[in-house]
Design an enzyme around this catalytic site. Sequence first.
Site, PDB file in Angstrom:
ATOM      1  N   ASP A 407       0.857  -1.184   0.000  1.00 57.06           N
ATOM      2  CA  ASP A 407       0.000   0.000   0.000  1.00 57.06           C
ATOM      3  C   ASP A 407       0.894   1.235   0.000  1.00 57.06           C
ATOM      4  OD1 ASP A 407      -2.282   1.559   0.231  1.00 57.06           O
ATOM      5  OD2 ASP A 407      -2.306   1.441   2.417  1.00 57.06           O
ATOM      6  N   GLU A 410       2.534   4.789  -4.161  1.00 59.22           N
ATOM      7  CA  GLU A 410       2.505   5.727  -5.301  1.00 59.22           C
ATOM      8  C   GLU A 410       3.851   6.426  -5.478  1.00 59.22           C
ATOM      9  OE1 GLU A 410       0.176   5.603  -2.852  1.00 59.22           O
ATOM     10  OE2 GLU A 410      -1.170   4.381  -4.055  1.00 59.22           O
ATOM     11  N   ASP A 484      -9.122   3.649  -1.754  1.00 57.11           N
ATOM     12  CA  ASP A 484     -10.016   4.082  -0.681  1.00 57.11           C
ATOM     13  C   ASP A 484     -11.370   4.585  -1.177  1.00 57.11           C
ATOM     14  OD1 ASP A 484      -7.985   3.343   0.940  1.00 57.11           O
ATOM     15  OD2 ASP A 484      -7.310   5.376   1.381  1.00 57.11           O
TER      16      ASP A 484
HETATM   17  C1  GLC Z   1      -4.632   3.342   2.990  1.00 54.73           C
HETATM   18  C2  GLC Z   1      -5.124   2.124   2.250  1.00 54.73           C
HETATM   19  C3  GLC Z   1      -6.131   1.387   3.110  1.00 54.73           C
HETATM   20  C4  GLC Z   1      -5.486   1.017   4.435  1.00 54.73           C
HETATM   21  C5  GLC Z   1      -4.963   2.258   5.133  1.00 54.73           C
HETATM   22  C6  GLC Z   1      -4.190   1.937   6.396  1.00 54.73           C
HETATM   23  O1  GLC Z   1      -5.649   4.259   3.168  1.00 54.73           O
HETATM   24  O2  GLC Z   1      -5.655   2.444   1.012  1.00 54.73           O
HETATM   25  O3  GLC Z   1      -6.585   0.236   2.435  1.00 54.73           O
HETATM   26  O4  GLC Z   1      -6.396   0.366   5.230  1.00 54.73           O
HETATM   27  O5  GLC Z   1      -4.104   2.968   4.258  1.00 54.73           O
HETATM   28  O6  GLC Z   1      -3.111   1.114   6.118  1.00 54.73           O
END
Ligand code: GLC
Length: 784
Positions: A407, A410, A484
């Site tokens: 995650d 980017e 998200d």
């Molecule tokens: C980001 C991700 C989400 C995750 C959060 C905490 O917002 O997109 O899926 O739960 O980070 O790690």
Amino acid sequence: MLEDTSFAIHPDKDKQTNAQAYQDIGRVLEYKKTDSNYYFICENGNVMIRFFTSSIVRVIMNPFEKPKLDLSKAVISIPNQVCVEAEKEKESILLTTDQLRLTIMTAPFRVKVTDKNNVVLLEEEKYGMGHKVSGEIVAHKKMYQTDHYYGFGEKSGFLDKRGEKYTMWNTDVYAPHNPETDPLYESIPYFMTLRDGRAHGIFFDNTFRTVFDMRSFSDTYAFMAEDGQLDYYIMAGPTPKDVLSQYTHLTGRMPLPPKWALGYHQSRYSYGSEAEVRELAEEFVERDIPVDVIHLDIHYMDGYRVFTFDKEKFPNPKQMITDLREMGIRIVPIVDPGVKKDSEYQTYQEGIRGGHFCRYIEGETYFGDVWPGTSAFPDFTDEKVRKWWGNKHAFYTDIGIEGVWNDMNEPAVFNETKTMDTAVIHRNDGKPATHRELHNVYGLLMGKATYEGMKEQLHGKRPFLLTRAGYAGIQRYGSVWTGDNRSFWEHLQMSLPMCMNLGLSGVPFTGPDVGGFAHDTNADLLVRWMQVGAFTPYFRNHSAIGTHYQEPWQFGQKYEAIMKKYIQMRYQWMPQLYTLFYQASMTGAPIMRPLLMEFPDDEKTYNLNDQFMIGDNVIIAPILAPSVTDRAVYLPAGEWVDFSDGTVYDGKRTHLIHAELKELPIFVKKGTALMQTKWISNTDKAPENVCMDVYAGTNEEKYIMNFYDDDGETFAYNDGRYLQLKLEVVSKKDAVSITVLNKAGDFKPAYSTIEVRVHGLAEDQKTVINGEDVRDKAMIDLVN
Ligand code: GLC
């Protein structure tokens, strides 16, 4: 900040835009051929043309220097030896293969591409290729009245992208995704044009910020980049499937994932302790709701330090993982790129000592704020760093973890620009380049490091990777979720075209956060979303901190029972889905696909956003709004059978279909078949079984089903350990015949027969299997 107010539409604003002079590429001054490359030196740029196959051609225009051929992070194939006929005429040069014909006008340089039947794919008129003094480069092509555009990776909004303008710049967007929220997390600078039933593709392989403008002009579209060269590939099609196969020939295909990754995933930001995770797992088992994966979000770590566990909350992760495996459940932990700045933390020490982090040209490490606070970021553009990072995954694999969730790659940084300073210089395997150039491939290369590292550590087992960011080619390493979203009905609606366009962009293994991530979900929304999730390639329920919990039982028995039914249905469909995953891994054809993929001549499918297909013979038409129990369903040519009650519907018509909350409209094309199993539970360790459901046709239909199976978790299929059955279903007035045309591979599944269930058999139709009439025991014998 002013841009967030009405100032954004201030009447004097236009005057502030600084229109820079556009330089057309101009006339061809010199033309030459070197090896298989055709070079054109023009007044304001240099062009190179190279055929990759007879139906894929690469065009590079560099306004300032000789075209560079070796920059790609996405393309993994090398050009074939292609037979090209080159003819020089007075004002043009023709380059012809058996699939494509390029006509290059020389004064000024303009290119026209037609297929072997002389149908125009691309044409440049008044505007062709050019650049601005700032270094921006742009290509213009003629837009036809009948053009429809698809792909562009992960974009919100509707399926057909005609009239849209998109930017590629990987961005973490927590704000609600609406139809004009752009860019998002993934950059796939690729699209497919469907014109009068024929498709072709363009892949613009430029990692800088790029823009695709299918909006500003009625007769021209354009694609441009902030810098670099105009490096693009034209794929001849002519069917959407051909384009996908051509595009994935260039950028690679999804490796076959482990079967467990196709199961149901339960996630939450965050399940915060071992006790909570164990309780959750037990809850699933007790309620007999199948689940394959529980995700660990950032709270499993010690102060958000990757490659650690919080010792208090997760005192014995290895034991927990072992015990969960006994229950048939795997753990997938999140791994973000940001490494906490902490001189006592091993990963940080290694990164600094080994010179693994991103740095400025002057040598200082770049620091940015993410979950752990001030953090450094591995420079994944460097092979040495990718190896280091990949090897570090032994931390997870040593305790039985086989999948990882990437995650914030980017990379996301908590600052005004939302990302790393674009002045950072990446090592880029010996060809240093700025973050401005390589931003869009950071996630792709993190995916490469992670997937390859995991693969090595797992000694023959298939790893699973889920990733938020990526670039063209990300399908080689991971599955992609759409980031998200929110628990809004609109986001459920949007997730369909989003995943379909990702599929058309070469990424077949996708899905949204089922139930919605941010905002509080509700019972009806969750149920309807679970019904969709059961048929999206990736099926994970995930929700954010502080929101209503959304495990299948959170809204009471009535809703739980419905959700359970659909999660079970996912498992029932596993043999079918796995076969489709296999096909995607071989041809690039997406698992979840828009109807236009199978019916490219049917205009009604061109912007059909609220229905999708699974493979070539199943239509899913979910309910996507609250309190709705009836919806219009468009069924294309053929006859379609309602999966739940066998009602037959005519194709080429729209039907009003009733579906109570507990019902998901599914239609199977008459005369075709599906593979299913009866296995639907984590607790039931009964031997695997596979059934073939045949939907009897009557009109001489013929259907080929290429069923595939293997052990589901190793790479032994590369050594022939697979089972492939080429099955033919022929429906006639008096019989439905199922014939095994071919059996390949030496994998021996747990089942030795396949039960055949024929649905909708007419009174005077009999069932024939491999040439023999069968009455009570319709079986395909796999042993003899
Ligand atoms: C980001 C991700 C989400 C995750 C959060 C905490 O917002 O997109 O899926 O739960 O980070 O790690």
